[in-house]
Scaffold this motif. Structure first.
Motif, PDB file in Angstrom:
ATOM      1  N   SER A   1       0.803  -1.096   0.019  1.00 11.93           N
ATOM      2  CA  SER A   1       0.056   0.025  -0.061  1.00 11.93           C
ATOM      3  C   SER A   1       0.838   1.300  -0.092  1.00 11.93           C
ATOM      4  O   SER A   1       0.382   2.309  -0.445  1.00 11.93           O
ATOM      5  CB  SER A   1      -0.874  -0.001   1.201  1.00 11.93           C
ATOM      6  N   GLN A   2       2.100   1.037   0.491  1.00 10.96           N
ATOM      7  CA  GLN A   2       3.144   2.368   0.383  1.00 10.96           C
ATOM      8  C   GLN A   2       3.891   2.399  -0.652  1.00 10.96           C
ATOM      9  O   GLN A   2       4.706   3.289  -0.853  1.00 10.96           O
ATOM     10  CB  GLN A   2       3.841   2.355   1.647  1.00 10.96           C
TER      11      GLN A   2
ATOM     12  N   SER B   1       4.932   2.932  -4.932  1.00 13.59           N
ATOM     13  CA  SER B   1       4.226   3.818  -5.879  1.00 13.59           C
ATOM     14  C   SER B   1       3.205   2.918  -6.781  1.00 13.59           C
ATOM     15  O   SER B   1       3.325   1.767  -6.823  1.00 13.59           O
ATOM     16  CB  SER B   1       5.022   4.362  -6.836  1.00 13.59           C
ATOM     17  N   GLU B   2       2.189   3.591  -7.606  1.00 11.12           N
ATOM     18  CA  GLU B   2       1.214   2.911  -8.156  1.00 11.12           C
ATOM     19  C   GLU B   2       1.842   2.118  -9.437  1.00 11.12           C
ATOM     20  O   GLU B   2       1.696   1.058  -9.723  1.00 11.12           O
ATOM     21  CB  GLU B   2       0.185   3.673  -8.834  1.00 11.12           C
ATOM     22  N   THR B   3       3.076   2.851  -9.910  1.00  7.32           N
ATOM     23  CA  THR B   3       3.945   2.158 -11.055  1.00  7.32           C
ATOM     24  C   THR B   3       4.395   0.923 -10.434  1.00  7.32           C
ATOM     25  O   THR B   3       4.412  -0.084 -11.182  1.00  7.32           O
ATOM     26  CB  THR B   3       4.892   3.071 -11.482  1.00  7.32           C
ATOM     27  N   THR B   4       4.923   0.836  -9.063  1.00  8.33           N
ATOM     28  CA  THR B   4       5.806  -0.369  -8.736  1.00  8.33           C
ATOM     29  C   THR B   4       4.462  -1.295  -8.684  1.00  8.33           C
ATOM     30  O   THR B   4       4.615  -2.423  -8.856  1.00  8.33           O
ATOM     31  CB  THR B   4       6.358  -0.152  -7.423  1.00  8.33           C
ATOM     32  N   ARG B   5       3.297  -1.003  -8.005  1.00  2.35           N
ATOM     33  CA  ARG B   5       2.543  -2.183  -7.929  1.00  2.35           C
ATOM     34  C   ARG B   5       1.917  -2.672  -8.852  1.00  2.35           C
ATOM     35  O   ARG B   5       1.615  -3.590  -9.002  1.00  2.35           O
ATOM     36  CB  ARG B   5       1.182  -1.374  -6.858  1.00  2.35           C
ATOM     37  N   ARG B   6       1.906  -1.841 -10.169  1.00  7.14           N
ATOM     38  CA  ARG B   6       1.338  -2.467 -11.527  1.00  7.14           C
ATOM     39  C   ARG B   6       2.423  -3.308 -11.911  1.00  7.14           C
ATOM     40  O   ARG B   6       1.762  -4.335 -12.549  1.00  7.14           O
ATOM     41  CB  ARG B   6       1.076  -1.255 -12.487  1.00  7.14           C
ATOM     42  N   GLN B   7       3.490  -3.124 -11.629  1.00  7.98           N
ATOM     43  CA  GLN B   7       4.606  -4.021 -12.398  1.00  7.98           C
ATOM     44  C   GLN B   7       4.862  -5.337 -11.314  1.00  7.98           C
ATOM     45  O   GLN B   7       5.207  -6.428 -11.999  1.00  7.98           O
ATOM     46  CB  GLN B   7       5.754  -3.464 -12.373  1.00  7.98           C
TER      47      GLN B   7
ATOM     48  N   GLN C   1       0.438 -10.293  -8.550  1.00 10.65           N
ATOM     49  CA  GLN C   1      -0.693 -10.647  -7.504  1.00 10.65           C
ATOM     50  C   GLN C   1       0.006 -11.281  -6.390  1.00 10.65           C
ATOM     51  O   GLN C   1      -0.032 -10.982  -5.224  1.00 10.65           O
ATOM     52  CB  GLN C   1      -1.836 -10.798  -7.811  1.00 10.65           C
TER      53      GLN C   1
END
Length: 134
Positions: free
Chosen positions: A83-84, A86-92, A95
């Motif tokens: 959750s902390q 970046s959105e870019t990192t989470r997308r990469q 799951q």
């Protein structure tokens, strides 16, 4: 800004032959860099890596020089909860990695994160900023 390696040249000029780290934690090993005979030749991250560069030139101890990247890479260690990130990192991240990142870190991974966040990241940012300022 000045060259980040100019201090190394000054130490050599003053007759300093070796630099030793002072381990801050029990699991850290003592590293001694031989400034006279060790062939230490630090380079910028932005310079091409010579194919024949020795471990000594890079400041890598001989006993670590034999370590090679395995064919299969280990999963990333997330030092922050997903959750902390970046959105870019989470997308990469797959799951499965996001789910694994929600789990508590064991002692070894926590130590790795402390070194990465407290030593490696600031040093890397300093070197990158120096290169940009040149």
């Amino acid at each position: 800004s000045s060259n980040p390696w100019s201090g190394l040249a000054e130490l050599r000029a003053r007759g300093v032959e070796r630099l030793a780290t002072s381990p801050a934690k029990p699991h850290q090993e003592l590293l001694v860099l031989d400034l006279v005979n060790g062939g230490l030749d630090p380079r910028s991250l932005f310079e091409p890596m010579p194919p024949n560069r020795s471990c000594g030139a890079a400041g890598i101890p001989r006993w670590h020089c034999l370590v090679r990247l395995a064919a299969r890479r280990s999963p990333p260690v997330l030092c922050l909860p997903p959750s902390q990130l970046s959105e870019t990192t989470r997308r990469q991240l797959p799951q499965s990695e996001v789910e694994r990142g929600e789990q508590r870190l064991d002692d070894d991974h926590r130590a790795l994160c402390e070194v990465a966040q407290g030593i490696i990241a600031p040093s890397l940012l300093h070197a990158l900023n120096w290169e940009v300022d040149q």
